[in-house]
Write a protein that holds these residues in place. Structure first.
Motif, PDB file in Angstrom:
ATOM      1  N   ARG A  56       0.898  -1.126   0.194  1.00 33.21           N
ATOM      2  CA  ARG A  56       0.013  -0.371   0.083  1.00 33.21           C
ATOM      3  C   ARG A  56       0.757   1.089   0.138  1.00 33.21           C
ATOM      4  N   PHE A  57       2.194   1.323   0.804  1.00 29.03           N
ATOM      5  CA  PHE A  57       2.799   3.241   0.680  1.00 29.03           C
ATOM      6  C   PHE A  57       3.370   2.968  -0.767  1.00 29.03           C
ATOM      7  N   GLN A  58       3.611   1.688  -1.506  1.00 31.01           N
ATOM      8  CA  GLN A  58       4.161   2.209  -2.708  1.00 31.01           C
ATOM      9  C   GLN A  58       3.223   2.338  -3.731  1.00 31.01           C
ATOM     10  N   LYS A  59       1.384   2.517  -2.862  1.00 31.91           N
ATOM     11  CA  LYS A  59       0.068   3.052  -4.020  1.00 31.91           C
ATOM     12  C   LYS A  59       0.046   4.767  -3.359  1.00 31.91           C
ATOM     13  N   GLY A  60       1.202   4.883  -2.040  1.00 30.68           N
ATOM     14  CA  GLY A  60       1.081   6.482  -2.035  1.00 30.68           C
ATOM     15  C   GLY A  60       0.412   6.430  -0.499  1.00 30.68           C
ATOM     16  N   GLY A  61       0.013   4.836   0.690  1.00 33.93           N
ATOM     17  CA  GLY A  61      -0.566   4.559   1.669  1.00 33.93           C
ATOM     18  C   GLY A  61       0.427   5.030   2.603  1.00 33.93           C
ATOM     19  N   ARG A  62      -1.371   5.101   4.000  1.00 35.83           N
ATOM     20  CA  ARG A  62      -0.181   5.576   4.723  1.00 35.83           C
ATOM     21  C   ARG A  62      -0.540   4.625   5.696  1.00 35.83           C
ATOM     22  N   LEU A  63       0.239   5.196   7.192  1.00 37.32           N
ATOM     23  CA  LEU A  63       0.073   3.951   8.376  1.00 37.32           C
ATOM     24  C   LEU A  63      -0.335   4.464   9.499  1.00 37.32           C
ATOM     25  N   PHE A  64      -1.522   3.931  10.462  1.00 38.00           N
ATOM     26  CA  PHE A  64      -2.714   5.084  11.213  1.00 38.00           C
ATOM     27  C   PHE A  64      -2.123   3.929  12.742  1.00 38.00           C
ATOM     28  N   TYR A  65      -2.056   4.410  13.899  1.00 36.86           N
ATOM     29  CA  TYR A  65      -1.828   3.974  15.045  1.00 36.86           C
ATOM     30  C   TYR A  65      -3.258   4.697  15.940  1.00 36.86           C
ATOM     31  N   ILE A  66      -3.672   3.764  16.137  1.00 37.92           N
ATOM     32  CA  ILE A  66      -5.029   4.692  16.847  1.00 37.92           C
ATOM     33  C   ILE A  66      -4.973   3.299  18.402  1.00 37.92           C
ATOM     34  N   GLY A  67      -4.619   4.507  19.069  1.00 40.23           N
ATOM     35  CA  GLY A  67      -4.198   3.907  20.786  1.00 40.23           C
ATOM     36  C   GLY A  67      -5.341   4.239  21.867  1.00 40.23           C
ATOM     37  N   ALA A  68      -5.328   3.954  23.428  1.00 42.51           N
ATOM     38  CA  ALA A  68      -5.219   4.988  24.328  1.00 42.51           C
ATOM     39  C   ALA A  68      -4.257   4.961  25.489  1.00 42.51           C
ATOM     40  N   GLY A  69      -3.799   6.097  26.361  1.00 45.01           N
ATOM     41  CA  GLY A  69      -3.174   5.529  27.197  1.00 45.01           C
ATOM     42  C   GLY A  69      -1.622   5.459  26.714  1.00 45.01           C
ATOM     43  N   THR A  70      -1.084   4.758  27.039  1.00 45.93           N
ATOM     44  CA  THR A  70       0.016   3.806  27.024  1.00 45.93           C
ATOM     45  C   THR A  70       0.179   3.726  25.638  1.00 45.93           C
ATOM     46  N   SER A  71      -1.024   2.637  25.094  1.00 43.97           N
ATOM     47  CA  SER A  71      -0.893   2.057  24.174  1.00 43.97           C
ATOM     48  C   SER A  71      -1.280   2.968  22.645  1.00 43.97           C
ATOM     49  N   GLY A  72      -1.835   3.851  23.260  1.00 41.14           N
ATOM     50  CA  GLY A  72      -2.004   5.783  22.125  1.00 41.14           C
ATOM     51  C   GLY A  72      -0.407   6.333  22.028  1.00 41.14           C
ATOM     52  N   ARG A  73       0.738   6.228  23.189  1.00 43.10           N
ATOM     53  CA  ARG A  73       1.590   6.499  23.322  1.00 43.10           C
ATOM     54  C   ARG A  73       2.861   6.318  23.025  1.00 43.10           C
ATOM     55  N   LEU A  74       2.778   4.906  22.560  1.00 38.46           N
ATOM     56  CA  LEU A  74       3.808   3.987  22.444  1.00 38.46           C
ATOM     57  C   LEU A  74       3.371   4.257  20.362  1.00 38.46           C
ATOM     58  N   GLY A  75       2.341   4.410  20.265  1.00 44.92           N
ATOM     59  CA  GLY A  75       2.103   4.033  18.630  1.00 44.92           C
ATOM     60  C   GLY A  75       2.452   5.208  18.107  1.00 44.92           C
ATOM     61  N   ILE A  76       2.583   7.203  18.817  1.00 45.15           N
ATOM     62  CA  ILE A  76       3.123   8.356  18.515  1.00 45.15           C
ATOM     63  C   ILE A  76       4.418   8.382  18.300  1.00 45.15           C
ATOM     64  N   LEU A  77       4.664   7.472  19.426  1.00 47.31           N
ATOM     65  CA  LEU A  77       6.148   7.381  19.713  1.00 47.31           C
ATOM     66  C   LEU A  77       7.109   6.904  18.361  1.00 47.31           C
ATOM     67  N   ASP A  78       6.592   5.520  17.913  1.00 44.05           N
ATOM     68  CA  ASP A  78       7.496   5.543  17.020  1.00 44.05           C
ATOM     69  C   ASP A  78       7.210   6.538  15.775  1.00 44.05           C
TER      70      ASP A  78
END
Length: 269
Positions: A56-78
């Protein structure tokens, strides 16, 4: 509930307040040593996700992480580390957290209980069928995350999850479920510990493998990293010295001329 919520089962250790410091640390380390083996069992699922992302990235796609609390913060960090490490635009890997950016530093009460907000957050980025949404939730029950994945599926967007409870509700709305069973936490229910560490490992694997597959690494070097400080300029210069067999001064001159390690290596001497 038709699954065992492993993240809430009693710790393998008790009377923690009666232990001396070195005993606490040894017992924590004993539990932590189990994490990598648990992650290894999910490599087939992680592989499936990385390959789907690369396509999908080769077609211009993107990766979205969604989370709350620790999980959300880890997604944002990455997500936040992708531009400086691999030179990708900020909008290609995006981390979203229940409660918005203010929740990165301070908990926002009840934000994770909103089943509609994640999809609203995703729509602000004009999410489409070339994108992938990865929900992160140790418990596997976070409404914000489940609601976002459910809406993504209804809109023909590939979904995946990272959880620590196999068979939990989040896996039912994920095309590619990654369920890392790390067992009970050292402090019962404290998923910022083993669960959070396992999520960080999986996130590292997903984003790094993806960046390698789409050509952002050469050999074993970060040839597209942003040259935003003296340390990174020095690192890039040394990469060019190694790649072209030139002096340090020549390499630094080439780096400044071309603006990136990759372009300098491609241009040659």
């Amino acid at each position: 509930m038709d699954y065992k919520k492993i993240t809430e089962t009693p710790s393998n250790h008790d009377n923690l307040e009666q232990l001396d410091t070195v005993s606490i640390l040894h017992k924590m380390n004993e539990e932590d040593r189990k994490i990598a083996d648990a992650v290894a069992l999910e490599i087939p699922q992680i592989t499936q996700l990385v390959d789907a992302l690369a396509e999908r990235f080769q077609k211009g796609g993107r990766l979205f992480y969604i989370g709350a609390g620790t999980s959300g913060r880890l997604g944002i960090l990455d997500a936040s580390e992708i531009p400086p490490t691999f030179g990708m635009p900020h909008e290609r890997v995006v981390g979203l957290i229940a409660g918005g950016d203010k929740a990165i530093r301070k908990a926002v009460e009840n934000a994770e209980d909103d089943t509609q907000q994640a999809w609203l957050d995703l729509k602000e980025h004009a999410i489409n069928e070339n994108d992938v949404v990865v929900g992160i939730a140790a418990s596997g029950t976070t409404p914000y995350v489940i609601g976002g994945l459910e809406s993504a599926q209804k809109n023909n967007i590939l979904t995946a999850c990272i959880t620590n409870n196999p068979g939990s509700p989040i896996t039912k709305v994920s095309d590619i479920p990654i369920a890392v069973n790390v067992g009970p936490e050292f402090v019962t229910g404290s998923t910022r510990m083993k669960s959070g560490t396992s999520q960080k490992l999986v996130l590292n694997m997903i984003s790094t493998a993806l960046m390698i597959k789409i050509g952002r690494v050469k050999g074993n070097k970060m040839v597209n990293m942003q040259l935003t400080n003296h340390k990174l300029v020095d690192r890039g210069t040394r990469y060019i010295v190694e790649g072209l067999g030139v002096s340090y001064d020549q390499a630094e001159e080439l780096l400044k001329k071309h603006g990136s390690v990759k372009k300098a290596l491609e241009a040659g001497i």
